[in-house]
Design an enzyme around this catalytic site. Structure first.
Site, mmCIF file in Angstrom:
data_model
loop_
_atom_site.group_PDB
_atom_site.id
_atom_site.type_symbol
_atom_site.label_atom_id
_atom_site.label_comp_id
_atom_site.label_asym_id
_atom_site.label_seq_id
_atom_site.Cartn_x
_atom_site.Cartn_y
_atom_site.Cartn_z
ATOM 1 N N SER A 259 0.840 -1.197 0.000
ATOM 2 C CA SER A 259 0.000 0.000 0.000
ATOM 3 C C SER A 259 0.871 1.242 0.000
ATOM 4 O O SER A 259 2.016 1.210 0.467
ATOM 5 C CB SER A 259 -0.893 0.024 1.243
ATOM 6 O OG SER A 259 -0.146 0.409 2.393
ATOM 7 N N ASP A 260 0.343 2.340 -0.518
ATOM 8 C CA ASP A 260 1.005 3.611 -0.277
ATOM 9 C C ASP A 260 0.896 3.898 1.222
ATOM 10 O O ASP A 260 0.075 3.305 1.935
ATOM 11 C CB ASP A 260 0.361 4.727 -1.102
ATOM 12 C CG ASP A 260 1.337 5.858 -1.400
ATOM 13 O OD1 ASP A 260 2.351 5.978 -0.687
ATOM 14 O OD2 ASP A 260 1.083 6.625 -2.341
ATOM 15 N N CYS A 261 1.730 4.794 1.703
ATOM 16 C CA CYS A 261 1.840 4.969 3.148
ATOM 17 C C CYS A 261 0.555 5.527 3.753
ATOM 18 O O CYS A 261 0.091 6.596 3.359
ATOM 19 C CB CYS A 261 3.037 5.847 3.472
ATOM 20 S SG CYS A 261 4.585 5.033 3.048
ATOM 21 N N ALA A 263 -2.356 4.388 3.334
ATOM 22 C CA ALA A 263 -3.531 4.252 2.464
ATOM 23 C C ALA A 263 -4.587 3.343 3.076
ATOM 24 O O ALA A 263 -5.777 3.484 2.770
ATOM 25 C CB ALA A 263 -3.114 3.712 1.092
#
Length: 369
Positions: A259-261, A263
């Site tokens: 995941s993006d941070c 997210a």
């Protein structure tokens, strides 16, 4: 050093655990290692700041590293033109040279950190680059990280970049590259945590997906990072459509998704797809995000107890992550790993400085009025 001693001590036992047996496949070793972990240990290993498991000889590891145009945030390194400048060279062979130099420096730095028993963020081998989003609107504040507005050019430059980062060894990866941010993520920056993208099918398949498909099918990129935004109502980091139907079924991707941070926080807090942290974590894992940048996956043990996800599903996700670490050589003696022999002197070497200057010259574009 402590980790190496732990491996040596365990290897001396008459019943060596399978995950330390270098004669076995990485798949076998990863499965054996995961089988020895508690549920709480498994959940912790699925977050970017994975702690050590001393009883198993597993060192601490942070999956978060950056290298868009040079090794970032890890001390002195050769700085190449920003990604938009690299794309302006229109030279895939040069791009491969640049990313090979970057991966040389990244490997050398990593092993120097290990020699000082350092296992922190920006000291690892899993790099969250390249950014292959399509730069359509100059108001997007991260457009300079991309290869521009052309899906074809983005794909060609991205493939060359990934191949240089990951190396050509048949057994050990040099680094893990990560194609980001999947998908339909091109700003506006302020709306990314609650925006729901509904592109036309033509725009989706002709503009936003081709570069990702090329990196998966041609460059065999090891990781894909999900975006913050929703796509057709689903969080991109917990999207059955994107992560299962497109990425894995249609394209045959066999790596891992990160995941993006933070997210996963968006899934319950901003997108409001579910109500709780545990529900968000379970949804993300079940739909194909094995690794989280953040801390919501700490709720996975509670999610299992609540019946939101099975431990077998967590095992399947974690095996992919342990396989990746095995293939990077993290559990093998350094002398067995070709890339561990790269000397620290490659960092900011005269040869790399010369390559950076040549690349900067090639990135210049003269526009005719």
């Amino acid at each position: 050093m402590a980790c190496a001693l732990s491996f040596t001590a365990q290897a001396a036992n008459t019943t060596e655990p399978a995950y330390l047996d270098t004669a076995r496949s990485f798949e076998e070793r990863a499965a054996d290692l995961v089988s020895r972990m508690t549920l709480e240990e498994k959940a912790a290993q699925m977050q970017n700041g994975a702690p050590a498991i001393e009883r198993l000889g597993v060192p601490a590891y942070d999956w978060w590293n950056e290298a868009l145009h040079g090794v970032a945030r890890a001390g002195g390194a050769t700085v190449f033109p920003q990604a938009i400048g690299l794309a302006a060279t229109f030279d895939t062979a040069l791009m491969h040279e640049v990313s090979t130099a970057i991966s040389d420096e990244a490997r050398a730095k990593h092993h120097e950190f290990l020699r000082h028993d350092q296992h922190g963020r920006y000291q690892g081998l899993t790099f969250w680059s390249p950014n292959i989003n399509i730069f359509r609107d100059p108001r997007w504040g991260r457009g300079q990280e991309t290869y521009g507005e052309d899906p074809y050019l983005t794909a060609r430059m991205g493939v060359a970049f990934v191949e240089g980062l990951q190396g050509d060894d048949p057994r050990y990866r040099k680094l893990d590259a990560t194609a980001k941010h999947f998908a339909v993520h091109s700003g506006p920056e302020a709306d990314r945590h609650h925006f729901d993208a509904h592109p036309s099918q033509r725009d989706l398949h002709e503009t936003y997906l081709p570069a990702f498909e090329a990196l998966v099918k041609e460059a065999h990129v090891d990781a894909v990072m999900g975006a913050y935004n929703r796509v057709f109502g689903e969080s991109a980091s917990a999207s059955k459509f994107l992560l299962q139907d497109v990425l894995r079924k249609d394209w045959g991707f066999d790596g891992y998704v990160v995941s993006d941070c933070w997210a996963i926080v968006d899934i319950w807090k901003n997108h409001k797809i579910v109500a709780t942290r545990a529900q968000a974590a379970a949804l993300a894992v079940r739909h194909g995000t094995e690794l989280e940048c953040g801390e919501e996956y700490s709720t996975l043990p509670a999610a299992v107890r609540q019946g939101l996800i099975g431990e077998a599903e967590i095992d399947a996700a974690l095996k992919k992550l342990m396989f990746a670490r095995m293939r990077l050589g993290m559990f093998d003696p350094p002398e067995k790993v070709r890339w561990a022999q790269i000397p620290y002197a490659v960092n900011q070497s005269p040869e790399h400085d010369a390559l950076a200057r040549r690349t900067a010259r090639e990135s210049l574009v003269l526009l005719k009025n």
